[in-house]
Design an enzyme around this catalytic site. Sequence first.
Site, short mmCIF file in Angstrom:
data_model
loop_
_atom_site.label_atom_id
_atom_site.label_comp_id
_atom_site.label_asym_id
_atom_site.label_seq_id
_atom_site.Cartn_x
_atom_site.Cartn_y
_atom_site.Cartn_z
N ALA A 129 1.14 -1.01 0.23
CA ALA A 129 0.46 -0.07 0.28
C ALA A 129 0.93 1.91 0.28
CB ALA A 129 -1.02 -0.75 1.29
N HIS B 9 -0.53 7.70 3.41
CA HIS B 9 0.38 7.67 3.77
C HIS B 9 2.03 9.30 3.89
CE1 HIS B 9 -0.51 3.66 5.60
NE2 HIS B 9 -1.06 3.57 4.09
N ASN C 192 1.60 -1.87 8.05
CA ASN C 192 2.50 -2.65 7.33
C ASN C 192 3.65 -1.84 7.04
OD1 ASN C 192 1.59 -6.12 8.15
ND2 ASN C 192 -0.14 -4.80 7.08
N1 LIG Z 1 1.73 -4.64 2.75
C1 LIG Z 1 0.58 -3.88 2.71
O1 LIG Z 1 0.85 -2.54 2.45
C2 LIG Z 1 -0.51 -4.32 3.03
C3 LIG Z 1 -0.96 -5.37 3.67
N2 LIG Z 1 -1.94 -5.70 5.03
C4 LIG Z 1 -2.18 -6.58 4.88
O2 LIG Z 1 -2.00 -8.08 4.49
C5 LIG Z 1 -2.76 -9.32 5.52
C6 LIG Z 1 -4.10 -9.14 5.24
O3 LIG Z 1 -5.01 -8.68 4.21
P1 LIG Z 1 -6.38 -8.26 3.81
O4 LIG Z 1 -6.49 -8.83 2.36
O5 LIG Z 1 -7.25 -6.76 3.97
O6 LIG Z 1 -7.46 -9.39 4.35
P2 LIG Z 1 -9.02 -9.08 5.09
O7 LIG Z 1 -8.90 -9.13 6.15
O8 LIG Z 1 -9.84 -8.35 3.85
O9 LIG Z 1 -8.59 -11.23 4.33
C7 LIG Z 1 -8.15 -11.87 5.07
C8 LIG Z 1 -8.30 -13.48 4.42
O10 LIG Z 1 -7.02 -14.41 5.31
C9 LIG Z 1 -7.81 -15.50 5.79
N3 LIG Z 1 -8.05 -16.48 6.95
C10 LIG Z 1 -8.16 -15.67 7.80
N4 LIG Z 1 -7.86 -16.99 8.79
C11 LIG Z 1 -7.06 -17.61 7.93
C12 LIG Z 1 -6.66 -19.14 8.74
N5 LIG Z 1 -6.14 -19.51 9.70
N6 LIG Z 1 -6.39 -19.91 7.84
C13 LIG Z 1 -6.78 -19.44 6.62
N7 LIG Z 1 -6.84 -18.52 5.44
C14 LIG Z 1 -7.20 -17.29 7.41
C15 LIG Z 1 -9.58 -15.01 5.81
O11 LIG Z 1 -10.13 -16.01 5.31
P3 LIG Z 1 -11.99 -15.98 5.21
O12 LIG Z 1 -12.21 -14.80 4.13
O13 LIG Z 1 -12.58 -17.39 5.11
O14 LIG Z 1 -12.57 -15.72 6.52
C16 LIG Z 1 -9.21 -14.34 4.28
O15 LIG Z 1 -9.67 -14.08 3.16
C17 LIG Z 1 -3.40 -8.44 7.45
O16 LIG Z 1 -2.84 -8.65 7.48
C18 LIG Z 1 -3.13 -7.01 6.92
O17 LIG Z 1 -2.71 -6.55 7.78
C19 LIG Z 1 -2.90 -5.37 3.72
C20 LIG Z 1 -3.24 -3.77 3.76
C21 LIG Z 1 -1.44 -2.92 2.51
O1 LIG Z 2 -0.26 -0.62 5.55
C1 LIG Z 2 -1.29 -1.59 5.49
O2 LIG Z 2 -1.42 -2.65 6.60
C2 LIG Z 2 -2.82 -0.76 4.92
C3 LIG Z 2 -2.65 0.21 5.15
O3 LIG Z 2 -2.37 1.29 5.36
C4 LIG Z 2 -3.49 0.90 3.26
O4 LIG Z 2 -3.19 -0.21 2.93
O5 LIG Z 2 -3.24 2.28 3.02
#
Ligand SMILES: NC(=O)C1=CN([C@@H]2O[C@H](COP(=O)(O)OP(=O)(O)OC[C@H]3O[C@@H](n4cnc5c(N)ncnc54)[C@H](OP(=O)(O)O)[C@@H]3O)[C@@H](O)[C@H]2O)C=CC1
Ligand SMILES: O=C([O-])CC(=O)C(=O)O
Length: 269
Positions: A122, A220, A190
């Site tokens: 992001a 950001h 993140n």
């Molecule tokens: N690096 C970056 O810039 C960013 C990183 N992130 C991070 O990325 C990660 C994912 O974000 P996002 O896609 O928005 O999250 P969401 O909440 O939209 O999706 C998470 C997914 O993980 C699945 N899940 C939850 N628990 C388990 C488990 N025990 N085993 C397998 N799958 C599981 C959920 O399944 P189900 O649908 O079945 O509940 C869901 O499909 C987060 O940690 C977030 O903080 C987010 C934004 C930016």
């Molecule tokens: O960093 C993150 O986890 C998500 C975030 O701020 C964004 O998607 O803008």
Amino acid sequence: MAKDLTVGIAGLGAIGLHLARALDAGVPGLRLIAVAARDQAKAAATIATFRTPPRLVGLAELAEADIVVEAAPAAVFETVATAAIEAGRIFVPSSVGALLPRMHLVERARATGARIIVPTGALLGLDAVRAAAEGEVATITIETRKPPRGLLGAPYLEQHGIDVTAMTVKTLVFKGNAFDAAQGFPANVNVAAALALAGIGPERTMVEIWADPEVTRNTHTIRVEAAAARLTMTIENVPSEENPRTGKITPLSILACMRGLTATLKVGS
Ligand SMILES: NC(=O)C1=CN([C@@H]2O[C@H](COP(=O)(O)OP(=O)(O)OC[C@H]3O[C@@H](n4cnc5c(N)ncnc54)[C@H](OP(=O)(O)O)[C@@H]3O)[C@@H](O)[C@H]2O)C=CC1
Ligand SMILES: O=C([O-])CC(=O)C(=O)O
């Protein structure tokens, strides 16, 4: 012709599902073979609509793929990461904050031949930050502004009794280093963790987090003071429908990163 790299994705939420759909639609050199999710029935119904449905597997089994993308909650990061790294795969984490207290995984990757490729996600400008960090860097800061609902559920807010939903004016809810920010806001900053890894590390990278009822986008701003250049960069992310904490650009950034793994012409360092 080179063989396709196979891909496994942990999580089918705001990031994982978008990415899975894009791969299913076709990306040269990449083939989606496995996904993992929490709700098995929902995931099975989702992938049944794919042109080429991947296998629905457990988190550790994703390591059968050449590239393992983690797009799940930080709580299951270690399971996905350990399996991928022990199998010597290319590991692409989304929950980058969860990597900061687990830097031993980088040592393991060195031993197993795995690679850990952190996408810009992001954020923006990590190419310039990495370039600057090859020389002398005085300071790196990131200021994150989110609509209050984009910070809901953060352990730091709960520990300090901070109710962001009651805020009517922009409020600084956290100021500190990237390591502490990632611990306190594992699902929200993140970006700060990725910035720290690109630049001068989590102890020296300073973070401000604002709950701002006036913004509609996850915003950001990075500021870098380096010997070679001064950088000031802002990204304003449209929150995704599935998860307002996550900017819509995140799966696009990961897709762009993955294209770079097989591309003949790759742009940006
Ligand atoms: N690096 C970056 O810039 C960013 C990183 N992130 C991070 O990325 C990660 C994912 O974000 P996002 O896609 O928005 O999250 P969401 O909440 O939209 O999706 C998470 C997914 O993980 C699945 N899940 C939850 N628990 C388990 C488990 N025990 N085993 C397998 N799958 C599981 C959920 O399944 P189900 O649908 O079945 O509940 C869901 O499909 C987060 O940690 C977030 O903080 C987010 C934004 C930016
Ligand atoms: O960093 C993150 O986890 C998500 C975030 O701020 C964004 O998607 O803008």
